[in-house]
Motif scaffolding. Sequence first.
Motif, mmCIF file in Angstrom:
data_model
loop_
_atom_site.group_PDB
_atom_site.id
_atom_site.type_symbol
_atom_site.label_atom_id
_atom_site.label_comp_id
_atom_site.label_asym_id
_atom_site.label_seq_id
_atom_site.Cartn_x
_atom_site.Cartn_y
_atom_site.Cartn_z
ATOM 1 N N GLY A 1 0.790 -1.232 0.000
ATOM 2 C CA GLY A 1 0.000 0.000 0.000
ATOM 3 C C GLY A 1 0.817 1.274 0.000
ATOM 4 N N MET A 2 1.969 1.284 -0.654
ATOM 5 C CA MET A 2 2.837 2.449 -0.630
ATOM 6 C C MET A 2 2.570 3.440 -1.765
ATOM 7 N N GLY A 3 1.716 3.066 -2.729
ATOM 8 C CA GLY A 3 1.382 3.984 -3.810
ATOM 9 C C GLY A 3 2.593 4.388 -4.636
ATOM 10 N N VAL A 4 2.653 5.694 -5.013
ATOM 11 C CA VAL A 4 3.750 6.156 -5.857
ATOM 12 C C VAL A 4 5.099 6.046 -5.140
ATOM 13 N N SER A 5 5.106 6.115 -3.820
ATOM 14 C CA SER A 5 6.352 5.927 -3.071
ATOM 15 C C SER A 5 6.894 4.519 -3.288
ATOM 16 N N GLY A 6 6.005 3.547 -3.390
ATOM 17 C CA GLY A 6 6.422 2.175 -3.640
ATOM 18 C C GLY A 6 7.056 2.008 -5.009
ATOM 19 N N ALA A 7 6.498 2.728 -6.005
ATOM 20 C CA ALA A 7 7.077 2.665 -7.349
ATOM 21 C C ALA A 7 8.498 3.220 -7.342
ATOM 22 N N ALA A 8 8.691 4.323 -6.631
ATOM 23 C CA ALA A 8 10.026 4.922 -6.549
ATOM 24 C C ALA A 8 10.992 4.008 -5.798
ATOM 25 N N LEU A 9 10.530 3.416 -4.691
ATOM 26 C CA LEU A 9 11.391 2.533 -3.905
ATOM 27 C C LEU A 9 11.795 1.308 -4.718
ATOM 28 N N ALA A 10 10.860 0.759 -5.490
ATOM 29 C CA ALA A 10 11.171 -0.391 -6.335
ATOM 30 C C ALA A 10 12.272 -0.033 -7.341
ATOM 31 N N THR A 11 12.203 1.164 -7.894
ATOM 32 C CA THR A 11 13.215 1.614 -8.851
ATOM 33 C C THR A 11 14.584 1.734 -8.194
ATOM 34 N N VAL A 12 14.634 2.337 -7.015
ATOM 35 C CA VAL A 12 15.911 2.558 -6.333
ATOM 36 C C VAL A 12 16.542 1.236 -5.902
ATOM 37 N N VAL A 13 15.751 0.345 -5.339
ATOM 38 C CA VAL A 13 16.273 -0.953 -4.904
ATOM 39 C C VAL A 13 16.823 -1.732 -6.096
ATOM 40 N N SER A 14 16.092 -1.713 -7.200
ATOM 41 C CA SER A 14 16.540 -2.465 -8.384
ATOM 42 C C SER A 14 17.803 -1.851 -8.985
ATOM 43 N N GLN A 15 17.920 -0.525 -8.944
ATOM 44 C CA GLN A 15 19.119 0.120 -9.460
ATOM 45 C C GLN A 15 20.344 -0.212 -8.599
#
Length: 452
Positions: free
Chosen positions: A199-213
Amino acid sequence: MGAAADSTDARQQRYVYLTETPVPRLIASLSVPTIISMLVSGLYNMADTFFVGRISTEATAAVGVVFSLMAVIQALGFFCGHGSGNFLSRKLGEGKVQEASEMAATGFALAFLLGLVLLVLGQLFLEPLSFLLGATVAILDDTQRYMRIILVGAPCMMSQLVINNQLRFQGSAVYAMVGLVSGAVLNIALDPLFIFVLGMGVSGAALATVVSQFAAFCVLLVGSRRGANLRLRLGNIRFSSRYLLQIANGGAPSLFRQGLASVSAVVLNTAAGSLGGEAAIAGMAVVTRVMMLANSALIGFGQGFQPVCSFNYGAKRYARVREGFFFCVRYGTVFLLFMAALCIAFAPEIVAFFRSDPAVVAVGTVALRCQAAVFPLGAYIVMSNMFLQSIGKGVKASIMAASRNGLFFIPFMLVLSSLLGLSGVEMTQMFADICAFLLALPLAMSELRKLG
Protein backbone atom coordinates in the motif's frame (compact mmCIF):
# COMPACT_ATOMS: atom_id res chain seq x y z
CA MET A 1 52.64 -13.09 -12.60
CA GLY A 2 50.23 -15.82 -13.67
CA ALA A 3 47.16 -13.65 -13.24
CA ALA A 4 48.80 -10.73 -15.06
CA ALA A 5 49.81 -13.01 -17.95
CA ASP A 6 46.29 -14.42 -18.19
CA SER A 7 44.88 -10.91 -18.26
CA THR A 8 47.29 -9.87 -21.02
CA ASP A 9 46.41 -12.95 -23.08
CA ALA A 10 42.71 -12.23 -22.62
CA ARG A 11 43.17 -8.65 -23.81
CA GLN A 12 45.08 -9.84 -26.87
CA GLN A 13 42.26 -12.23 -27.68
CA ARG A 14 39.79 -9.36 -27.23
CA TYR A 15 41.87 -7.25 -29.66
CA VAL A 16 41.79 -9.96 -32.31
CA TYR A 17 38.07 -10.50 -31.75
CA LEU A 18 37.19 -6.81 -32.23
CA THR A 19 39.50 -6.13 -35.19
CA GLU A 20 39.26 -9.33 -37.24
CA THR A 21 35.77 -10.82 -36.76
CA PRO A 22 33.54 -10.06 -39.79
CA VAL A 23 31.72 -6.81 -39.01
CA PRO A 24 28.09 -7.99 -39.39
CA ARG A 25 28.73 -11.02 -37.19
CA LEU A 26 30.67 -8.93 -34.64
CA ILE A 27 27.96 -6.26 -34.36
CA ALA A 28 25.28 -8.93 -34.13
CA SER A 29 27.11 -10.73 -31.32
CA LEU A 30 27.62 -7.50 -29.38
CA SER A 31 24.13 -6.18 -30.15
CA VAL A 32 22.08 -9.11 -28.90
CA PRO A 33 23.02 -8.56 -25.23
CA THR A 34 22.64 -4.77 -25.52
CA ILE A 35 19.27 -5.04 -27.29
CA ILE A 36 18.05 -7.37 -24.55
CA SER A 37 19.39 -4.93 -21.94
CA MET A 38 17.68 -1.94 -23.53
CA LEU A 39 14.38 -3.75 -24.09
CA VAL A 40 14.23 -4.99 -20.52
CA SER A 41 15.25 -1.55 -19.24
CA GLY A 42 12.51 -0.01 -21.35
CA LEU A 43 10.04 -2.52 -19.94
CA TYR A 44 10.89 -1.69 -16.36
CA ASN A 45 10.66 2.03 -17.12
CA MET A 46 7.19 1.29 -18.43
CA ALA A 47 6.40 -0.88 -15.41
CA ASP A 48 6.17 2.21 -13.20
CA THR A 49 3.85 3.83 -15.76
CA PHE A 50 1.71 0.69 -15.99
CA PHE A 51 1.35 -0.01 -12.28
CA VAL A 52 1.05 3.66 -11.29
CA GLY A 53 -1.60 3.96 -14.00
CA ARG A 54 -3.73 1.62 -11.91
CA ILE A 55 -3.72 4.22 -9.10
CA SER A 56 -4.91 7.45 -10.76
CA THR A 57 -4.39 9.90 -13.61
CA GLU A 58 -2.70 12.26 -11.13
CA ALA A 59 -0.19 9.57 -10.12
CA THR A 60 0.57 8.82 -13.78
CA ALA A 61 1.16 12.52 -14.41
CA ALA A 62 3.46 12.76 -11.36
CA VAL A 63 5.66 9.93 -12.63
CA GLY A 64 5.76 11.68 -16.01
CA VAL A 65 6.96 14.88 -14.33
CA VAL A 66 9.73 13.13 -12.38
CA PHE A 67 10.81 11.41 -15.59
CA SER A 68 12.58 14.66 -16.53
CA LEU A 69 14.65 14.43 -13.33
CA MET A 70 15.53 10.84 -14.12
CA ALA A 71 16.63 12.07 -17.55
CA VAL A 72 19.08 14.39 -15.76
CA ILE A 73 20.40 11.47 -13.70
CA GLN A 74 20.81 9.41 -16.87
CA ALA A 75 22.40 12.38 -18.66
CA LEU A 76 25.14 12.70 -16.04
CA GLY A 77 25.63 8.92 -15.91
CA PHE A 78 25.96 8.67 -19.68
CA PHE A 79 28.19 11.74 -19.72
CA CYS A 80 30.71 9.97 -17.49
CA GLY A 81 30.09 6.51 -18.96
CA HIS A 82 30.28 7.39 -22.64
CA GLY A 83 33.04 9.94 -22.07
CA SER A 84 35.27 7.47 -20.24
CA GLY A 85 34.14 4.45 -22.31
CA ASN A 86 34.91 5.97 -25.71
CA PHE A 87 38.37 7.02 -24.55
CA LEU A 88 39.32 3.74 -22.89
CA SER A 89 38.11 1.74 -25.89
CA ARG A 90 40.30 3.77 -28.26
CA LYS A 91 43.26 3.39 -25.87
CA LEU A 92 42.74 -0.37 -25.67
CA GLY A 93 42.72 -0.39 -29.47
CA GLU A 94 46.07 1.43 -29.32
CA GLY A 95 47.37 -1.01 -26.68
CA LYS A 96 47.61 1.59 -23.87
CA VAL A 97 46.10 -0.37 -20.97
CA GLN A 98 47.22 1.85 -18.06
CA GLU A 99 45.64 4.97 -19.51
CA ALA A 100 42.45 3.01 -20.10
CA SER A 101 42.45 1.78 -16.48
CA GLU A 102 42.93 5.29 -15.10
CA MET A 103 40.09 6.62 -17.22
CA ALA A 104 37.78 3.81 -16.07
CA ALA A 105 38.35 4.65 -12.39
CA THR A 106 38.09 8.40 -12.97
CA GLY A 107 34.80 8.16 -14.87
CA PHE A 108 33.27 5.98 -12.15
CA ALA A 109 34.36 8.26 -9.30
CA LEU A 110 33.16 11.39 -11.07
CA ALA A 111 29.69 9.91 -11.60
CA PHE A 112 29.33 8.88 -7.96
CA LEU A 113 30.33 12.36 -6.75
CA LEU A 114 27.90 14.06 -9.14
CA GLY A 115 25.15 11.75 -7.87
CA LEU A 116 25.84 12.79 -4.28
CA VAL A 117 25.64 16.48 -5.25
CA LEU A 118 22.30 15.98 -7.01
CA LEU A 119 20.96 14.02 -4.03
CA VAL A 120 21.75 16.80 -1.55
CA LEU A 121 20.57 19.70 -3.71
CA GLY A 122 17.40 17.89 -4.76
CA GLN A 123 16.36 17.16 -1.17
CA LEU A 124 17.05 20.75 -0.12
CA PHE A 125 14.92 22.23 -2.91
CA LEU A 126 12.30 19.53 -3.39
CA GLU A 127 9.18 21.68 -3.76
CA PRO A 128 10.56 24.38 -6.08
CA LEU A 129 12.20 21.62 -8.13
CA SER A 130 8.82 19.90 -8.48
CA PHE A 131 7.20 23.03 -9.87
CA LEU A 132 10.21 23.67 -12.10
CA LEU A 133 9.80 20.23 -13.66
CA GLY A 134 6.17 20.96 -14.54
CA ALA A 135 4.15 19.72 -11.55
CA THR A 136 0.75 21.28 -10.92
CA VAL A 137 -0.79 21.83 -7.49
CA ALA A 138 -3.03 18.79 -8.04
CA ILE A 139 -0.09 16.41 -8.47
CA LEU A 140 2.46 18.11 -6.18
CA ASP A 141 2.19 15.62 -3.30
CA ASP A 142 2.58 12.57 -5.55
CA THR A 143 5.45 14.23 -7.39
CA GLN A 144 7.37 14.98 -4.18
CA ARG A 145 6.80 11.51 -2.73
CA TYR A 146 8.12 9.88 -5.89
CA MET A 147 11.02 12.30 -6.38
CA ARG A 148 12.27 12.22 -2.78
CA ILE A 149 13.03 8.50 -3.03
CA ILE A 150 14.39 8.62 -6.59
CA LEU A 151 16.97 11.20 -5.49
CA VAL A 152 18.32 8.81 -2.84
CA GLY A 153 19.28 6.38 -5.58
CA ALA A 154 20.99 8.99 -7.78
CA PRO A 155 24.64 8.07 -6.91
CA CYS A 156 24.13 4.37 -7.63
CA MET A 157 22.04 5.06 -10.74
CA MET A 158 24.76 7.24 -12.23
CA SER A 159 27.73 5.04 -11.35
CA GLN A 160 26.07 1.83 -12.55
CA LEU A 161 25.48 3.50 -15.93
CA VAL A 162 29.22 4.21 -16.05
CA ILE A 163 30.18 0.60 -15.34
CA ASN A 164 27.63 -0.65 -17.85
CA ASN A 165 28.97 1.56 -20.63
CA GLN A 166 32.61 0.85 -19.81
CA LEU A 167 31.93 -2.88 -20.02
CA ARG A 168 30.25 -2.44 -23.41
CA PHE A 169 33.15 -0.41 -24.78
CA GLN A 170 35.54 -3.18 -23.70
CA GLY A 171 33.47 -5.69 -25.67
CA SER A 172 31.91 -7.30 -22.56
CA ALA A 173 28.31 -6.77 -23.60
CA VAL A 174 27.11 -9.92 -21.81
CA TYR A 175 28.29 -8.70 -18.39
CA ALA A 176 26.66 -5.35 -19.08
CA MET A 177 23.42 -7.10 -20.03
CA VAL A 178 23.34 -9.25 -16.90
CA GLY A 179 23.64 -6.18 -14.69
CA LEU A 180 20.85 -4.23 -16.35
CA VAL A 181 18.51 -7.20 -16.76
CA SER A 182 18.87 -8.24 -13.12
CA GLY A 183 17.83 -4.77 -11.98
CA ALA A 184 14.98 -4.57 -14.49
CA VAL A 185 13.48 -7.93 -13.54
CA LEU A 186 13.71 -7.05 -9.85
CA ASN A 187 11.98 -3.72 -10.48
CA ILE A 188 9.08 -5.34 -12.31
CA ALA A 189 8.66 -7.81 -9.45
CA LEU A 190 8.86 -5.18 -6.70
CA ASP A 191 6.47 -2.65 -8.28
CA PRO A 192 3.20 -4.51 -7.52
CA LEU A 193 4.55 -5.65 -4.15
CA PHE A 194 5.39 -2.17 -2.90
CA ILE A 195 2.56 -0.28 -4.65
CA PHE A 196 -0.39 -2.55 -3.94
CA VAL A 197 0.48 -5.29 -1.43
CA LEU A 198 2.26 -2.91 0.97
CA GLY A 199 0.00 0.00 0.00
CA MET A 200 2.84 2.45 -0.63
CA GLY A 201 1.38 3.98 -3.81
CA VAL A 202 3.75 6.16 -5.86
CA SER A 203 6.35 5.93 -3.07
CA GLY A 204 6.42 2.17 -3.64
CA ALA A 205 7.08 2.67 -7.35
CA ALA A 206 10.03 4.92 -6.55
CA LEU A 207 11.39 2.53 -3.91
CA ALA A 208 11.17 -0.39 -6.34
CA THR A 209 13.21 1.61 -8.85
CA VAL A 210 15.91 2.56 -6.33
CA VAL A 211 16.27 -0.95 -4.90
CA SER A 212 16.54 -2.46 -8.38
CA GLN A 213 19.12 0.12 -9.46
CA PHE A 214 21.25 -0.65 -6.40
CA ALA A 215 21.06 -4.38 -7.20
CA ALA A 216 22.16 -3.68 -10.78
CA PHE A 217 25.03 -1.57 -9.45
CA CYS A 218 26.29 -4.46 -7.30
CA VAL A 219 26.04 -7.00 -10.13
CA LEU A 220 27.86 -4.72 -12.57
CA LEU A 221 30.60 -3.97 -10.05
CA VAL A 222 31.28 -7.70 -9.71
CA GLY A 223 31.17 -8.10 -13.52
CA SER A 224 33.76 -5.37 -13.99
CA ARG A 225 36.32 -7.51 -12.15
CA ARG A 226 35.96 -10.60 -14.35
CA GLY A 227 37.84 -11.77 -17.42
CA ALA A 228 39.78 -9.23 -19.46
CA ASN A 229 37.81 -6.29 -18.06
CA LEU A 230 39.64 -3.35 -16.53
CA ARG A 231 39.56 -3.39 -12.71
CA LEU A 232 38.18 -0.30 -10.97
CA ARG A 233 40.83 0.73 -8.43
CA LEU A 234 40.80 3.82 -6.22
CA GLY A 235 44.51 4.27 -6.86
CA ASN A 236 43.81 4.79 -10.57
CA ILE A 237 41.55 7.82 -10.06
CA ARG A 238 43.06 10.85 -11.80
CA PHE A 239 41.04 14.07 -11.68
CA SER A 240 43.50 15.67 -14.07
CA SER A 241 42.54 18.21 -16.71
CA ARG A 242 43.50 15.73 -19.44
CA TYR A 243 41.11 13.02 -18.33
CA LEU A 244 38.31 15.42 -17.42
CA LEU A 245 38.56 17.09 -20.83
CA GLN A 246 38.45 13.69 -22.53
CA ILE A 247 35.34 12.77 -20.54
CA ALA A 248 33.79 16.09 -21.54
CA ASN A 249 34.67 15.59 -25.22
CA GLY A 250 33.32 12.04 -25.37
CA GLY A 251 30.46 12.53 -22.94
CA ALA A 252 29.13 15.94 -23.98
CA PRO A 253 26.92 14.49 -26.73
CA SER A 254 25.25 12.18 -24.19
CA LEU A 255 24.87 15.07 -21.75
CA PHE A 256 23.25 17.21 -24.41
CA ARG A 257 21.04 14.37 -25.60
CA GLN A 258 19.80 13.27 -22.18
CA GLY A 259 19.97 16.71 -20.54
CA LEU A 260 17.94 18.33 -23.27
CA ALA A 261 15.52 15.42 -23.05
CA SER A 262 14.94 16.56 -19.48
CA VAL A 263 14.50 20.20 -20.50
CA SER A 264 12.16 19.24 -23.33
CA ALA A 265 10.15 17.09 -20.91
CA VAL A 266 9.69 20.14 -18.67
CA VAL A 267 8.59 22.24 -21.64
CA LEU A 268 6.29 19.43 -22.77
CA ASN A 269 4.73 18.97 -19.32
CA THR A 270 4.21 22.70 -18.92
CA ALA A 271 2.60 23.11 -22.35
CA ALA A 272 0.47 19.98 -22.03
CA GLY A 273 -0.64 20.89 -18.50
CA SER A 274 -1.66 24.42 -19.44
CA LEU A 275 -3.63 23.27 -22.49
CA GLY A 276 -5.08 19.95 -21.39
CA GLY A 277 -4.50 19.52 -17.66
CA GLU A 278 -3.37 16.35 -15.92
CA ALA A 279 -4.92 14.12 -18.61
CA ALA A 280 -2.73 15.71 -21.29
CA ILE A 281 0.40 15.35 -19.14
CA ALA A 282 -0.47 11.70 -18.50
CA GLY A 283 -1.17 11.03 -22.20
CA MET A 284 2.14 12.49 -23.31
CA ALA A 285 3.94 10.64 -20.50
CA VAL A 286 2.55 7.34 -21.77
CA VAL A 287 3.63 8.13 -25.35
CA THR A 288 7.11 9.10 -24.16
CA ARG A 289 7.54 5.76 -22.41
CA VAL A 290 6.14 3.79 -25.38
CA MET A 291 8.51 5.51 -27.81
CA MET A 292 11.39 4.92 -25.41
CA LEU A 293 10.64 1.21 -25.48
CA ALA A 294 10.42 1.18 -29.28
CA ASN A 295 13.70 3.13 -29.48
CA SER A 296 15.43 0.90 -26.95
CA ALA A 297 16.00 -1.93 -29.44
CA LEU A 298 17.48 0.51 -31.94
CA ILE A 299 19.73 2.03 -29.29
CA GLY A 300 20.80 -1.44 -28.20
CA PHE A 301 21.70 -2.23 -31.81
CA GLY A 302 23.71 0.99 -31.99
CA GLN A 303 25.45 0.21 -28.72
CA GLY A 304 26.66 -3.01 -30.30
CA PHE A 305 28.20 -0.84 -33.03
CA GLN A 306 29.91 1.62 -30.65
CA PRO A 307 32.75 -0.61 -29.35
CA VAL A 308 33.33 -1.86 -32.90
CA CYS A 309 33.53 1.76 -34.08
CA SER A 310 35.74 3.21 -31.35
CA PHE A 311 38.07 0.18 -31.03
CA ASN A 312 38.64 -0.15 -34.78
CA TYR A 313 39.02 3.61 -35.16
CA GLY A 314 41.77 3.49 -32.52
CA ALA A 315 43.34 0.55 -34.36
CA LYS A 316 43.08 2.49 -37.68
CA ARG A 317 40.78 -0.12 -39.26
CA TYR A 318 38.64 2.56 -40.90
CA ALA A 319 36.96 0.34 -43.50
CA ARG A 320 35.41 -1.66 -40.66
CA VAL A 321 34.05 1.53 -39.12
CA ARG A 322 32.28 2.51 -42.38
CA GLU A 323 30.96 -0.99 -42.93
CA GLY A 324 29.53 -1.13 -39.42
CA PHE A 325 27.81 2.25 -39.75
CA PHE A 326 25.94 1.42 -42.95
CA PHE A 327 25.09 -2.08 -41.73
CA CYS A 328 23.37 -0.59 -38.67
CA VAL A 329 21.55 2.14 -40.59
CA ARG A 330 20.20 -0.34 -43.13
CA TYR A 331 18.81 -2.89 -40.70
CA GLY A 332 17.76 -0.27 -38.15
CA THR A 333 15.55 1.43 -40.74
CA VAL A 334 13.83 -1.85 -41.64
CA PHE A 335 13.10 -2.53 -37.98
CA LEU A 336 11.70 0.96 -37.39
CA LEU A 337 9.39 0.69 -40.40
CA PHE A 338 7.83 -2.37 -38.81
CA MET A 339 7.50 -0.69 -35.40
CA ALA A 340 5.99 2.44 -36.96
CA ALA A 341 3.30 0.39 -38.68
CA LEU A 342 2.35 -1.28 -35.39
CA CYS A 343 2.17 2.01 -33.48
CA ILE A 344 0.03 3.71 -36.14
CA ALA A 345 -2.38 0.77 -36.44
CA PHE A 346 -2.84 0.12 -32.71
CA ALA A 347 -2.23 3.54 -31.13
CA PRO A 348 -5.51 3.75 -29.12
CA GLU A 349 -5.08 0.25 -27.73
CA ILE A 350 -1.47 0.87 -26.79
CA VAL A 351 -2.26 4.06 -24.84
CA ALA A 352 -5.35 2.54 -23.19
CA PHE A 353 -3.24 -0.36 -21.95
CA PHE A 354 -1.49 2.05 -19.59
CA ARG A 355 -4.36 4.38 -18.76
CA SER A 356 -7.93 3.85 -20.01
CA ASP A 357 -9.07 7.40 -19.21
CA PRO A 358 -10.71 8.59 -22.51
CA ALA A 359 -9.04 12.02 -22.26
CA VAL A 360 -5.62 10.39 -21.83
CA VAL A 361 -6.25 8.02 -24.76
CA ALA A 362 -7.37 10.86 -27.04
CA VAL A 363 -4.19 12.87 -26.50
CA GLY A 364 -1.87 9.86 -26.56
CA THR A 365 -3.31 8.38 -29.76
CA VAL A 366 -2.67 11.47 -31.88
CA ALA A 367 0.80 12.03 -30.41
CA LEU A 368 1.83 8.39 -30.88
CA ARG A 369 0.72 8.31 -34.52
CA CYS A 370 2.53 11.55 -35.31
CA GLN A 371 5.78 10.29 -33.81
CA ALA A 372 5.48 6.87 -35.44
CA ALA A 373 5.04 8.47 -38.89
CA VAL A 374 8.68 9.64 -38.87
CA PHE A 375 10.05 6.84 -36.71
CA PRO A 376 12.14 5.22 -39.52
CA LEU A 377 14.28 8.37 -39.75
CA GLY A 378 15.59 7.52 -36.29
CA ALA A 379 18.02 4.85 -37.53
CA TYR A 380 20.21 7.33 -39.38
CA ILE A 381 19.87 9.93 -36.59
CA VAL A 382 20.90 7.54 -33.80
CA MET A 383 23.72 5.83 -35.70
CA SER A 384 25.16 9.17 -36.85
CA ASN A 385 25.25 10.40 -33.28
CA MET A 386 26.88 7.21 -32.00
CA PHE A 387 29.41 7.18 -34.85
CA LEU A 388 30.51 10.80 -34.31
CA GLN A 389 30.73 10.30 -30.55
CA SER A 390 32.69 7.04 -30.80
CA ILE A 391 35.40 8.47 -33.05
CA GLY A 392 35.94 11.46 -30.76
CA LYS A 393 34.24 14.17 -32.86
CA GLY A 394 32.78 15.80 -29.78
CA VAL A 395 31.57 19.07 -31.32
CA LYS A 396 29.69 17.48 -34.21
CA ALA A 397 28.31 14.76 -31.96
CA SER A 398 27.14 17.36 -29.45
CA ILE A 399 25.35 19.36 -32.14
CA MET A 400 23.72 16.18 -33.37
CA ALA A 401 22.74 15.13 -29.85
CA ALA A 402 21.30 18.56 -29.06
CA SER A 403 19.19 18.74 -32.20
CA ARG A 404 16.28 16.37 -31.62
CA ASN A 405 15.34 17.31 -28.06
CA GLY A 406 16.77 20.80 -27.93
CA LEU A 407 17.59 22.83 -31.01
CA PHE A 408 14.40 21.76 -32.76
CA PHE A 409 12.00 20.34 -30.18
CA ILE A 410 11.84 23.30 -27.79
CA PRO A 411 11.28 26.03 -30.43
CA PHE A 412 8.71 23.88 -32.23
CA MET A 413 6.91 23.23 -28.94
CA LEU A 414 6.75 26.91 -28.05
CA VAL A 415 5.56 27.96 -31.53
CA LEU A 416 3.17 25.10 -32.35
CA SER A 417 1.51 25.03 -28.92
CA SER A 418 0.83 28.76 -29.27
CA LEU A 419 -0.53 28.46 -32.81
CA LEU A 420 -2.34 25.10 -32.68
CA GLY A 421 -2.96 24.51 -28.98
CA LEU A 422 -2.89 20.90 -27.80
CA SER A 423 -2.60 19.65 -31.41
CA GLY A 424 0.71 21.51 -31.63
CA VAL A 425 1.95 19.69 -28.53
CA GLU A 426 1.02 16.35 -30.09
CA MET A 427 2.81 17.13 -33.38
CA THR A 428 6.03 18.75 -32.10
CA GLN A 429 8.25 15.65 -31.89
CA MET A 430 7.42 14.71 -35.46
CA PHE A 431 8.72 18.00 -36.87
CA ALA A 432 11.77 17.92 -34.58
CA ASP A 433 12.70 14.45 -35.87
CA ILE A 434 12.47 15.54 -39.51
CA CYS A 435 14.83 18.46 -38.88
CA ALA A 436 17.24 16.28 -36.87
CA PHE A 437 17.45 13.85 -39.81
CA LEU A 438 18.23 16.67 -42.26
CA LEU A 439 21.01 17.85 -39.93
CA ALA A 440 22.45 14.35 -39.45
CA LEU A 441 22.98 13.80 -43.18
CA PRO A 442 25.86 16.28 -43.71
CA LEU A 443 27.38 15.91 -40.21
CA ALA A 444 27.90 12.15 -40.52
CA MET A 445 28.74 12.01 -44.22
CA SER A 446 31.50 14.61 -43.87
CA GLU A 447 33.35 12.28 -41.47
CA LEU A 448 32.56 9.06 -43.30
CA ARG A 449 34.19 10.44 -46.45
CA LYS A 450 37.43 10.99 -44.52
CA LEU A 451 37.60 7.29 -43.70
CA GLY A 452 37.99 6.38 -47.40
